[in-house]
Design an enzyme around this catalytic site. Structure first.
Site, PDB file in Angstrom:
ATOM      1  N   GLU A   1       0.811  -1.238   0.000  1.00  0.00           N
ATOM      2  CA  GLU A   1       0.000   0.000   0.000  1.00  0.00           C
ATOM      3  C   GLU A   1       0.839   1.281   0.000  1.00  0.00           C
ATOM      4  OE1 GLU A   1      -2.668  -0.549   3.318  1.00  0.00           O
ATOM      5  OE2 GLU A   1      -3.404  -2.453   2.537  1.00  0.00           O
TER       6      GLU A   1
ATOM      7  N   GLU B   1      -6.342 -10.645  -1.432  1.00  0.00           N
ATOM      8  CA  GLU B   1      -7.133 -10.419  -0.205  1.00  0.00           C
ATOM      9  C   GLU B   1      -8.633 -10.314  -0.524  1.00  0.00           C
ATOM     10  OE1 GLU B   1      -5.605  -7.188   2.198  1.00  0.00           O
ATOM     11  OE2 GLU B   1      -3.524  -7.691   1.747  1.00  0.00           O
TER      12      GLU B   1
HETATM   13  O1  G3I Z   1      -3.603  -8.808  18.888  1.00  0.00           O
HETATM   14  C1  G3I Z   1      -4.100  -7.598  19.478  1.00  0.00           C
HETATM   15  C2  G3I Z   1      -4.700  -7.884  20.803  1.00  0.00           C
HETATM   16  O2  G3I Z   1      -3.698  -8.331  21.683  1.00  0.00           O
HETATM   17  C3  G3I Z   1      -5.370  -6.616  21.323  1.00  0.00           C
HETATM   18  O3  G3I Z   1      -6.039  -6.903  22.530  1.00  0.00           O
HETATM   19  C4  G3I Z   1      -6.374  -6.074  20.324  1.00  0.00           C
HETATM   20  C5  G3I Z   1      -7.000  -4.754  20.774  1.00  0.00           C
HETATM   21  O4  G3I Z   1      -7.462  -4.001  19.664  1.00  0.00           O
HETATM   22  O5  G3I Z   1      -5.706  -5.837  19.118  1.00  0.00           O
HETATM   23  C6  G3I Z   1      -5.144  -7.016  18.549  1.00  0.00           C
HETATM   24  O6  G3I Z   1      -4.499  -6.671  17.348  1.00  0.00           O
HETATM   25  C7  G3I Z   1      -5.345  -6.384  16.261  1.00  0.00           C
HETATM   26  C8  G3I Z   1      -4.996  -7.335  15.134  1.00  0.00           C
HETATM   27  O7  G3I Z   1      -5.695  -6.998  13.981  1.00  0.00           O
HETATM   28  C9  G3I Z   1      -5.341  -8.790  15.486  1.00  0.00           C
HETATM   29  O8  G3I Z   1      -6.704  -8.940  15.671  1.00  0.00           O
HETATM   30  C10 G3I Z   1      -5.086  -4.953  15.825  1.00  0.00           C
HETATM   31  O9  G3I Z   1      -5.552  -4.067  16.818  1.00  0.00           O
HETATM   32  C11 G3I Z   1      -5.797  -4.698  14.522  1.00  0.00           C
HETATM   33  O10 G3I Z   1      -5.404  -3.393  14.046  1.00  0.00           O
HETATM   34  C12 G3I Z   1      -5.375  -5.721  13.503  1.00  0.00           C
HETATM   35  O11 G3I Z   1      -6.084  -5.486  12.319  1.00  0.00           O
HETATM   36  C13 G3I Z   1      -5.533  -6.060  11.165  1.00  0.00           C
HETATM   37  C14 G3I Z   1      -5.283  -4.959  10.138  1.00  0.00           C
HETATM   38  O12 G3I Z   1      -4.816  -5.538   8.923  1.00  0.00           O
HETATM   39  C15 G3I Z   1      -4.210  -3.979  10.599  1.00  0.00           C
HETATM   40  O13 G3I Z   1      -2.982  -4.578  10.633  1.00  0.00           O
HETATM   41  C16 G3I Z   1      -6.522  -7.066  10.606  1.00  0.00           C
HETATM   42  O14 G3I Z   1      -6.633  -8.180  11.491  1.00  0.00           O
HETATM   43  C17 G3I Z   1      -6.047  -7.558   9.239  1.00  0.00           C
HETATM   44  O15 G3I Z   1      -7.041  -8.349   8.652  1.00  0.00           O
HETATM   45  C18 G3I Z   1      -5.791  -6.369   8.347  1.00  0.00           C
HETATM   46  O16 G3I Z   1      -5.298  -6.833   7.114  1.00  0.00           O
HETATM   47  C19 G3I Z   1      -5.048  -5.850   6.109  1.00  0.00           C
HETATM   48  C20 G3I Z   1      -3.845  -6.317   5.322  1.00  0.00           C
HETATM   49  O17 G3I Z   1      -2.755  -6.556   6.188  1.00  0.00           O
HETATM   50  C21 G3I Z   1      -3.456  -5.291   4.258  1.00  0.00           C
HETATM   51  N1  G3I Z   1      -4.607  -4.993   3.411  1.00  0.00           N
HETATM   52  C22 G3I Z   1      -5.818  -4.596   4.104  1.00  0.00           C
HETATM   53  C23 G3I Z   1      -6.215  -5.655   5.130  1.00  0.00           C
HETATM   54  C24 G3I Z   1      -7.523  -5.302   5.804  1.00  0.00           C
HETATM   55  O18 G3I Z   1      -7.405  -4.118   6.541  1.00  0.00           O
END
Ligand code: G3I
Length: 363
Positions: free
Chosen positions: A155, A271
């Site tokens: 991105e 994705e």
């Molecule tokens: O693991 C922590 C947990 O310990 C904590 O209690 C909790 C509180 O919010 O957060 C958890 O982490 C989260 C993680 O997902 C696992 O669930 C993060 O906050 C959250 O921001 C994260 O979101 C991910 C997001 O990318 C940001 O990295 C999504 O799961 C994931 O599906 C998403 O994937 C992205 C691709 O990498 C790039 N393209 C877009 C796609 C969708 O947004």
């Protein structure tokens, strides 16, 4: 409906939806086998939590020939302290993939999101290049020879930031200028010469002015990378789609993909999911419109022989990132993936089967 259409669509659909739940996982068509006949890889993103659930892993093993870690290879998880790397969760997915004859994608080595807290505290324009090279050398080096393809930079384009080159005004850009892309890909090529190095981005897919601007900027970036002889072999079309009453057009996408093919890039659908939050409450209708979009998109993109892999962003609605958002906001749960929250196949799964059966074989 003529006889051919009936045989092609209705019989497989009946086969899926008429068997009992317990027999279903065994009797489901295996997408990975259908796709293998066309030399196409299919699969999905996986979380570490999902990997602990037997019903889920049985489904994943049966359906996927390629997997990608949803979050466990990102900086925050894999590089939690400046001098500590934590490969445990990503290694667990690698060993699952090896055990089940699946390929593994790496996601990702350089992104503006999910960075560890320490990063902003220690990074300066002077040491940023070293830190990026070191991270990539450690992480891609750890998995060297075992990764199908790495999303090296994720991105990097965001036309809304108003730069003439369309690049996102990310922390990486602020620290290193556009050269950060060259640094990242060269470091990845050095650490893992076998992986297909990929650029991965979203909002490239459907017709429309917002998508035109994104496609133009991404194409410009890919051309620049070829001119600079940056080592890169593939483009990832994330394909986070949105269902509406009417299907979008793909004319501009076809032109874009043809241009990308001419630059000698492979293309991966990395994705895929279909957000149904703009649709009404009726579940049957939502599932149908979601499936229509899967079917239409997958009837179009694999027409390009450069498309070698199709991955959804998750396998079941229960664990979709869209539902983490919905739960947090107290919104209606969404139904974006081929399997529902009970791991039962949805019309979108049938749509994937139809599309794979109809796709022509690639080299
Ligand atoms: O693991 C922590 C947990 O310990 C904590 O209690 C909790 C509180 O919010 O957060 C958890 O982490 C989260 C993680 O997902 C696992 O669930 C993060 O906050 C959250 O921001 C994260 O979101 C991910 C997001 O990318 C940001 O990295 C999504 O799961 C994931 O599906 C998403 O994937 C992205 C691709 O990498 C790039 N393209 C877009 C796609 C969708 O947004």
């Amino acid at each position: 409906m003529d006889r051919r259409e009936f045989l092609n669509t209705t019989l497989p659909r009946l086969a899926i939806f008429s068997v009992s739940a317990s027999a279903r996982s065994k009797e489901l068509p295996r997408l990975r086998e259908l796709a293998a006949r066309k030399n196409l890889l299919v699969g999905s993103a996986v979380s570490y939590a999902e990997l602990q659930q037997v019903a889920f892993t049985n489904l994943l093993a049966a359906q996927a020939s390629i997997v990608v870690s949803e979050n466990d290879m990102k900086w925050q998880r894999i590089h939690p302290e400046p001098d500590r790397f934590d490969f445990a969760r990503a290694d667990a997915l690698l060993s699952f993939a090896m055990q089940h004859g699946q390929k593994l994608r790496g996601h990702n080595l350089c992104w503006h999101e999910q960075m560890p807290n320490w990063f902003s505290q220690v990074t300066t324009p002077e040491n940023a290049g070293y830190l990026l090279r070191r991270h990539i050398s450690e992480v891609a080096g750890h998995f060297a020879g075992q990764i199908h393809s790495w999303d090296v930079v994720n991105e990097a384009v965001h036309v809304e930031d108003g730069r003439p080159d369309g690049l996102r005004n990310s922390k990486w850009l602020q620290l290193l200028g556009p050269d950060y892309l060259a640094i990242a890909y060269r470091a990845a090529a050095k650490a893992d010469p076998k992986a297909l190095l990929t650029y991965n981005d979203y909002d490239i897919e459907q017709d429309g002015p917002k998508f035109d601007a994104k496609r133009k900027a991404v194409l410009r970036l890919l051309i620049w990378m070829r001119q600079e002889k940056i080592p890169i072999q593939a483009l990832g079309l994330q394909s986070h789609l949105r269902a509406a009453a009417k299907l979008p057009g793909w004319t501009a996408l076809h032109q874009f993909m043809t241009a990308v093919e001419k630059l000698d890039f492979q293309i991966f659908i990395t994705e895929l999911d279909v957000n149904d939050s703009d649709l009404g409450p009726d579940i049957e209708q939502r599932d149908r419109l979601v499936a229509d979009l899967y079917r239409d998109y997958l009837a179009n993109v694999p027409q390009h022989k450069a498309v070698k892999a199709v991955l959804t962003w998750g396998l079941t609605d229960r664990d979709s990132w869209l539902n983490s958002l919905s739960r947090r906001r107290g919104e209606r749960l969404r139904r974006p993936l081929p399997f529902d929250s009970e791991l039962e196949p949805k019309p979108a799964f049938q749509a994937e089967i139809d599309a794979i059966l109809a796709a022509s074989a690639r080299a």
